[in-house]
Design a protein around this motif. Structure first.
Motif, PDB file in Angstrom:
ATOM      1  N   ASP A 109       0.635  -0.984   0.296  1.00 22.29           N
ATOM      2  CA  ASP A 109       0.148   0.058   0.144  1.00 22.29           C
ATOM      3  C   ASP A 109       0.495   1.327   0.086  1.00 22.29           C
ATOM      4  O   ASP A 109       2.131   1.610   0.335  1.00 22.29           O
ATOM      5  CB  ASP A 109      -1.076   0.187   1.653  1.00 22.29           C
ATOM      6  N   VAL A 110       0.043   1.931  -0.263  1.00 18.34           N
ATOM      7  CA  VAL A 110       1.379   3.643  -0.504  1.00 18.34           C
ATOM      8  C   VAL A 110       0.308   4.418   0.308  1.00 18.34           C
ATOM      9  O   VAL A 110      -1.002   4.664   0.504  1.00 18.34           O
ATOM     10  CB  VAL A 110       1.141   4.342  -1.787  1.00 18.34           C
ATOM     11  N   HIS A 150       2.514  10.550   4.708  1.00 16.94           N
ATOM     12  CA  HIS A 150       3.431  10.270   5.086  1.00 16.94           C
ATOM     13  C   HIS A 150       4.953   9.639   3.903  1.00 16.94           C
ATOM     14  O   HIS A 150       5.900   9.241   4.545  1.00 16.94           O
ATOM     15  CB  HIS A 150       3.640   9.438   6.152  1.00 16.94           C
ATOM     16  N   LYS A 151       4.386   9.406   2.647  1.00 14.14           N
ATOM     17  CA  LYS A 151       5.604   9.042   2.172  1.00 14.14           C
ATOM     18  C   LYS A 151       6.377   8.516   1.955  1.00 14.14           C
ATOM     19  O   LYS A 151       7.096   8.552   2.144  1.00 14.14           O
ATOM     20  CB  LYS A 151       6.446  10.901   1.274  1.00 14.14           C
ATOM     21  N   LEU A 181       4.525  -3.691   7.582  1.00 12.95           N
ATOM     22  CA  LEU A 181       6.146  -2.905   7.319  1.00 12.95           C
ATOM     23  C   LEU A 181       6.172  -1.822   6.845  1.00 12.95           C
ATOM     24  O   LEU A 181       5.572  -1.869   5.698  1.00 12.95           O
ATOM     25  CB  LEU A 181       7.090  -4.437   6.765  1.00 12.95           C
ATOM     26  N   ARG A 182       7.289  -1.157   7.010  1.00 13.75           N
ATOM     27  CA  ARG A 182       6.845   0.844   6.709  1.00 13.75           C
ATOM     28  C   ARG A 182       8.009   0.828   5.829  1.00 13.75           C
ATOM     29  O   ARG A 182       9.419   0.879   6.664  1.00 13.75           O
ATOM     30  CB  ARG A 182       6.248   1.258   7.658  1.00 13.75           C
TER      31      ARG A 182
END
Length: 178
Positions: free
Chosen positions: A127-128, A132-133, A177-178
């Motif tokens: 996902d985008v 928060h870029k 997970l980011r």
């Protein structure tokens, strides 16, 4: 085919999808062998379907399911029913929502193979977050996400894993997970 006997960008992508939204169903007793994907994104559907064909040289099915529930989107569904293809993919490890792991051959492969695996997994679970870029992945498989985190670190991409405790009813804890 020869392409099916070795690791390729297409096969790495397929393995990534199987760790995400894809499905590998193998039951010797019922003689049921199936590689499947059901998604709402046509581009993702076409890419997966083409890669399955490129690797195994067998045309998978092409279905369009119109949802009976007005709150759900219609789905594109593809299936390849092949014992040999299922056995080949199963030789790389387990696939399933909570038990998948990154195959060792991916971990030891070139940057291109690792990237192709990650593309398949991100197309499935990614996902985008525009505000928060950042991009993220969500899974209930904490161990698998830590393997993804290590793979990202190997190609110099920083990431972090958090867990969400927004558990409702029979849902499991999710990790992001980011």
């Amino acid at each position: 085919p020869q392409l099916a006997k070795r690791m390729s960008l297409e096969k790495a992508y397929i393995l990534g999808v199987l760790c995400g939204d894809g499905c590998l169903s193998y039951n010797e007793d019922k003689r049921r062998y199936q590689i499947a994907l059901g998604v709402t994104n046509k581009e993702f559907f076409d890419k997966f379907r083409n890669f399955i064909y490129n690797v195994y040289n067998i045309n998978p099915t092409n279905e369009y399911l119109i949802s009976k529930n007005k709150n759900w989107k219609d789905k594109y569904i593809t299936r390849l029913c092949s014992k040999t293809a299922c056995q080949d993919l199963m030789s790389y490890g387990k696939f399933g929502v909570s038990e998948w792991n990154i195959p060792d051959v991916i971990k030891k492969s070139s940057l291109e193979i690792k990237s192709s695996f990650l593309k398949g997994f991100y197309d499935s679970e990614g996902d985008v977050d525009v505000n928060h870029k950042r991009i993220g992945l969500t899974s209930i498989n904490e161990k698998g996400l830590y393997e993804v985190k290590n793979l990202l670190e190997n190609i110099n991409i920083r990431s972090t894993i958090i867990f969400t405790n927004k558990v409702r009813g029979n849902r499991k804890t999710r990790y992001v997970l980011r």
